[in-house]
Structure formats: structure tokens, C-alpha cells
Design a protein around this motif. Sequence first.
Motif, PDB file in Angstrom:
ATOM      1  N   ALA A 228      16.399  -0.780  58.754  1.00 12.58           N
ATOM      2  CA  ALA A 228      17.660  -1.498  58.863  1.00 12.58           C
ATOM      3  C   ALA A 228      18.821  -0.523  58.942  1.00 12.58           C
ATOM      4  CB  ALA A 228      17.835  -2.417  57.657  1.00 12.58           C
ATOM      5  N   ALA A 229      19.991  -1.051  59.331  1.00 11.77           N
ATOM      6  CA  ALA A 229      21.183  -0.200  59.453  1.00 11.77           C
ATOM      7  C   ALA A 229      21.550   0.438  58.127  1.00 11.77           C
ATOM      8  CB  ALA A 229      22.343  -1.041  59.984  1.00 11.77           C
ATOM      9  N   SER A 230      21.198  -0.213  57.043  1.00 14.30           N
ATOM     10  CA  SER A 230      21.502   0.326  55.720  1.00 14.30           C
ATOM     11  C   SER A 230      20.533   1.420  55.311  1.00 14.30           C
ATOM     12  CB  SER A 230      21.455  -0.799  54.676  1.00 14.30           C
ATOM     13  OG  SER A 230      20.152  -1.401  54.661  1.00 14.30           O
ATOM     14  N   GLY A 231      19.547   1.679  56.150  1.00 17.01           N
ATOM     15  CA  GLY A 231      18.560   2.701  55.844  1.00 17.01           C
ATOM     16  C   GLY A 231      17.339   2.175  55.125  1.00 17.01           C
ATOM     17  N   VAL A 232      17.291   0.900  54.854  1.00 16.83           N
ATOM     18  CA  VAL A 232      16.138   0.313  54.179  1.00 16.83           C
ATOM     19  C   VAL A 232      14.995   0.167  55.178  1.00 16.83           C
ATOM     20  CG1 VAL A 232      15.244  -1.737  53.005  1.00 16.83           C
ATOM     21  CG2 VAL A 232      17.569  -0.921  52.517  1.00 16.83           C
ATOM     22  N   ARG A 233      13.870   0.744  54.826  1.00 17.04           N
ATOM     23  CA  ARG A 233      12.680   0.581  55.664  1.00 17.04           C
ATOM     24  C   ARG A 233      12.063  -0.786  55.397  1.00 17.04           C
ATOM     25  NH1 ARG A 233       9.689   5.819  53.461  1.00 17.04           N
ATOM     26  NH2 ARG A 233      10.752   4.987  51.601  1.00 17.04           N
ATOM     27  N   ALA A 234      11.514  -1.390  56.456  1.00 17.94           N
ATOM     28  CA  ALA A 234      10.974  -2.745  56.297  1.00 17.94           C
ATOM     29  C   ALA A 234       9.852  -2.979  57.284  1.00 17.94           C
ATOM     30  CB  ALA A 234      12.076  -3.786  56.488  1.00 17.94           C
ATOM     31  N   LEU A 235       8.981  -3.892  56.913  1.00 21.09           N
ATOM     32  CA  LEU A 235       7.958  -4.391  57.834  1.00 21.09           C
ATOM     33  C   LEU A 235       8.528  -5.660  58.465  1.00 21.09           C
ATOM     34  CD1 LEU A 235       4.983  -3.845  58.757  1.00 21.09           C
ATOM     35  CD2 LEU A 235       4.335  -5.677  57.161  1.00 21.09           C
ATOM     36  N   GLU A 236       8.697  -5.626  59.762  1.00 21.19           N
ATOM     37  CA  GLU A 236       9.235  -6.774  60.494  1.00 21.19           C
ATOM     38  C   GLU A 236       8.075  -7.603  61.036  1.00 21.19           C
ATOM     39  OE1 GLU A 236      12.743  -6.544  63.413  1.00 21.19           O
ATOM     40  OE2 GLU A 236      10.971  -6.804  64.721  1.00 21.19           O
ATOM     41  N   VAL A 237       8.014  -8.864  60.641  1.00 19.50           N
ATOM     42  CA  VAL A 237       6.945  -9.771  61.074  1.00 19.50           C
ATOM     43  C   VAL A 237       7.579 -10.886  61.903  1.00 19.50           C
ATOM     44  CG1 VAL A 237       5.048 -11.268  60.357  1.00 19.50           C
ATOM     45  CG2 VAL A 237       5.658  -9.257  58.964  1.00 19.50           C
ATOM     46  N   THR A 238       7.107 -11.056  63.123  1.00 17.70           N
ATOM     47  CA  THR A 238       7.633 -12.099  64.012  1.00 17.70           C
ATOM     48  C   THR A 238       6.566 -13.163  64.222  1.00 17.70           C
ATOM     49  OG1 THR A 238       9.055 -10.501  65.153  1.00 17.70           O
ATOM     50  CG2 THR A 238       8.632 -12.600  66.268  1.00 17.70           C
ATOM     51  N   THR A 239       6.931 -14.412  63.949  1.00 23.40           N
ATOM     52  CA  THR A 239       5.999 -15.530  64.144  1.00 23.40           C
ATOM     53  C   THR A 239       6.531 -16.424  65.258  1.00 23.40           C
ATOM     54  OG1 THR A 239       7.097 -16.868  62.437  1.00 23.40           O
ATOM     55  CG2 THR A 239       5.281 -15.463  61.739  1.00 23.40           C
ATOM     56  N   ARG A 240       5.654 -16.801  66.165  1.00 26.20           N
ATOM     57  CA  ARG A 240       5.997 -17.716  67.270  1.00 26.20           C
ATOM     58  C   ARG A 240       4.965 -18.845  67.260  1.00 26.20           C
ATOM     59  NH1 ARG A 240       6.456 -12.472  69.430  1.00 26.20           N
ATOM     60  NH2 ARG A 240       8.602 -11.908  70.006  1.00 26.20           N
ATOM     61  N   PHE A 241       5.425 -20.055  66.921  1.00 26.54           N
ATOM     62  CA  PHE A 241       4.511 -21.179  66.769  1.00 26.54           C
ATOM     63  C   PHE A 241       5.035 -22.433  67.465  1.00 26.54           C
ATOM     64  CE2 PHE A 241       2.482 -18.581  63.672  1.00 26.54           C
ATOM     65  CZ  PHE A 241       1.214 -19.119  63.444  1.00 26.54           C
ATOM     66  N   VAL A 242       4.094 -23.291  67.813  1.00 23.21           N
ATOM     67  CA  VAL A 242       4.408 -24.653  68.253  1.00 23.21           C
ATOM     68  C   VAL A 242       3.818 -25.597  67.214  1.00 23.21           C
ATOM     69  CG1 VAL A 242       4.136 -26.389  70.052  1.00 23.21           C
ATOM     70  CG2 VAL A 242       4.347 -23.984  70.681  1.00 23.21           C
ATOM     71  N   TRP A 243       4.646 -26.514  66.709  1.00 20.18           N
ATOM     72  CA  TRP A 243       4.218 -27.483  65.707  1.00 20.18           C
ATOM     73  C   TRP A 243       4.379 -28.883  66.259  1.00 20.18           C
ATOM     74  CZ3 TRP A 243       2.209 -24.913  61.642  1.00 20.18           C
ATOM     75  CH2 TRP A 243       2.678 -23.626  61.371  1.00 20.18           C
ATOM     76  N   ALA A 244       3.386 -29.734  66.034  1.00 19.00           N
ATOM     77  CA  ALA A 244       3.424 -31.121  66.523  1.00 19.00           C
ATOM     78  C   ALA A 244       3.346 -32.071  65.330  1.00 19.00           C
ATOM     79  CB  ALA A 244       2.283 -31.388  67.490  1.00 19.00           C
ATOM     80  N   TYR A 245       4.381 -32.910  65.194  1.00 19.43           N
ATOM     81  CA  TYR A 245       4.482 -33.842  64.068  1.00 19.43           C
ATOM     82  C   TYR A 245       4.238 -35.267  64.559  1.00 19.43           C
ATOM     83  CZ  TYR A 245       6.437 -29.842  61.651  1.00 19.43           C
ATOM     84  OH  TYR A 245       6.596 -28.594  61.094  1.00 19.43           O
ATOM     85  N   PRO A 246       3.193 -35.936  64.062  1.00 18.14           N
ATOM     86  CA  PRO A 246       2.878 -37.293  64.535  1.00 18.14           C
ATOM     87  C   PRO A 246       3.638 -38.357  63.745  1.00 18.14           C
ATOM     88  CG  PRO A 246       1.150 -36.550  63.058  1.00 18.14           C
ATOM     89  CD  PRO A 246       2.158 -35.419  63.137  1.00 18.14           C
TER      90      PRO A 246
END
Length: 340
Positions: A228-246
Motif C-alpha cells: 500500500a501507499a503507506s508502506g504496509v505489505r498486504a496480500l490482495e485477494v480478488t473475488t469475481r462471482f455470479v450469484w443467483a437468488y431465487p
Amino acid sequence: MTHDPTPTDPPPDRAAVATADEPVRIPSWMREPEVEHELTRSERLRLRWGRYGGTLLGAVGVLLVLVLVGGLALGGFRFVQRAHDGAPLLPRPGGASPPAPRPTDASGNSLGPFVATPAEAYAEGAAAVVPPAAHRTGPFTAEQVTDALARVRRALVEGRVEPRMLDGDPDGFLAVLAPQNRDSVRRDLASGISLGFASRIADRADPGLDRDEQVRGRGTITYRSTTAASGVRALEVTTRFVWAYPFDLWRPQAYRPGAELVTLRDEVVWLVPYPDDVGPAGRGLWLDSARITLQNADCPAMRRGFLALAEAEPLRRRTAPAPTGDVYDESWRAGDGEEC
């Protein structure tokens, strides 16, 4: 004009007709000798009709009235049903007919809310979230990556499919987040800008969520190391989902497949800071950003941060293609969807 008799006119003789001297004329058929005649088949039928025709005619008339009343009743029911479904009440010009409805069983009932839609092949509930294999990434060990992915998975399940979140209780979701991140997310939930990461069903949604079916979903999870810009190291996790609600749409077989589904495509970025770079309250899962695409959702409910089925539209409208395309198509990206 009438003629008034004068005093010189003789009074009329009311018996003159019966006492006239003209001989009585007997019909010729009465003077002919009697001749025995065998009735033909047609004559026998006419004779029977003469005896029973009135009764038969009355019975046939009653039967026709019953058939007519039954037909009118059935026709009236169908008229009301077509009017309720929004189907055309008169034939379309040129003989065009609405698209064929979804597959049904022998009784004409829908086979399920997901049948004949892409969501039919999606996993149910928590089974839809499958993390990738964990490997050492940047300063994060494989064990730390495994832990981070488990947190993300739990957040997806708590936010998208758990009944308590669907019923409006976000505590299970908030508990997954880092303590320092909870207040801001709680404010997002209160202000109604939470559909990017949480699915809540509107209290007065009509129809309501179909509780006999589970939410279905499909998606991918990727991760990388970042700073991050603040210098904090991080694990970035990106989730891409499709959800269907009946939703429990009445007589869904009258509509196109998927008419009772609210479909949500999201893209969420989660951050897990490296433990040594933050204090105790900052350790754990952070919600960084979220974007969504919604289809077939009610706009007033969306503005309040809730899900509800779009107001029931007539069949002739619901069978039309979505104006912005198909939310299930992989070419779609979160944020490209319908606008209210």
C-alpha cells in the motif's frame, strides 16, 4: 270504417252459418275406402319424433346450455389468467406468439427456478466458494496465504449465502473482518451502499425469497502480493462471482426461464495486511473495494441496499432480451449492468 245498420236493415241472423242450405262438403279422403298401409322406416322415425321430439329437444337444449355455461366459465378463467400474466388477450397481428415457456413437468408446473438458465450448473450455497491452492507469495508463507483465503471464503459465504445475512443480520460477516475495518463497513450497511459485498433481502419483498432453494453461485478467486501507499505489505485477494437468488414467483411457468431470479455479479478486492506491519486491531481481513452488476432486481430496494425481485412485468415484456445483455456472459464486468 264500420257500417252502422239502418232501421230498414234486417237484424243479423247469428245462426245463419250453421243453417245454410249449402250441402256439407266431406273431404275426399273420408269417402275413399280404407286401405291398409305399412309404414316405411322414415315414416316410423317421423312418428317417433312426433311422440318424443319435444322431450328430446328439451334435453338437448339443457345439454347445450350446460356446455355453453361451462365453456364461458372456462373461457372466463383463462381470460382472467391471461390478464394476470400480462399475455395478449387478442391474437397478435400476423399470428405471432410469445416465446415458448420454460420446461415443465407433466402437470405443467415449473421444474425449478434455475432450470434452463446458466445457474442450473452452479454450485449451491457455500459449495460455490472454492479457494485456489495456496503458495508462498511475497512475504506471506503458504500457511499465511491459506489462512487469508479461508477468511475470504468465510466472508463470501457470510455475505452472500448465509440465511442470517439474507434476513438482515450482518454480525456474522462483520466478525470476519479486522476490528479496525468493522465500523466503516457497518456504516456502509446502514447507508445502503453494501450490495457490493452483502446480500440482504428486503423485508417486504413480494414475492419473498424461495426458502426451499439455496442461493447458487460460481466464480474465481485470485491473489497477489502488494504494498500500500503507506508502506504496509498486504496480500490482495480478488473475488469475481455470479450469484443467483431465487424468489417465490407465483406461477413461474408462465414466464421465461430465470424470471424469478435476481442475479448479481460482483468483483470484490480484499486485503490481508502483513501482521508485522500493523497493530492488533488492523490484523485480519479488510474490505478494500467492491463493484456489482444486478439483473432483474427491484430498483427502490437496490437503493436501500437490499435485494428484491423486479416488479412483476407482463409476459410480453419479460420475454424481451435484457437491454444491456446477459449478466451471465463472461464478457460482462461488475458495474456494467442495469441502471435504475
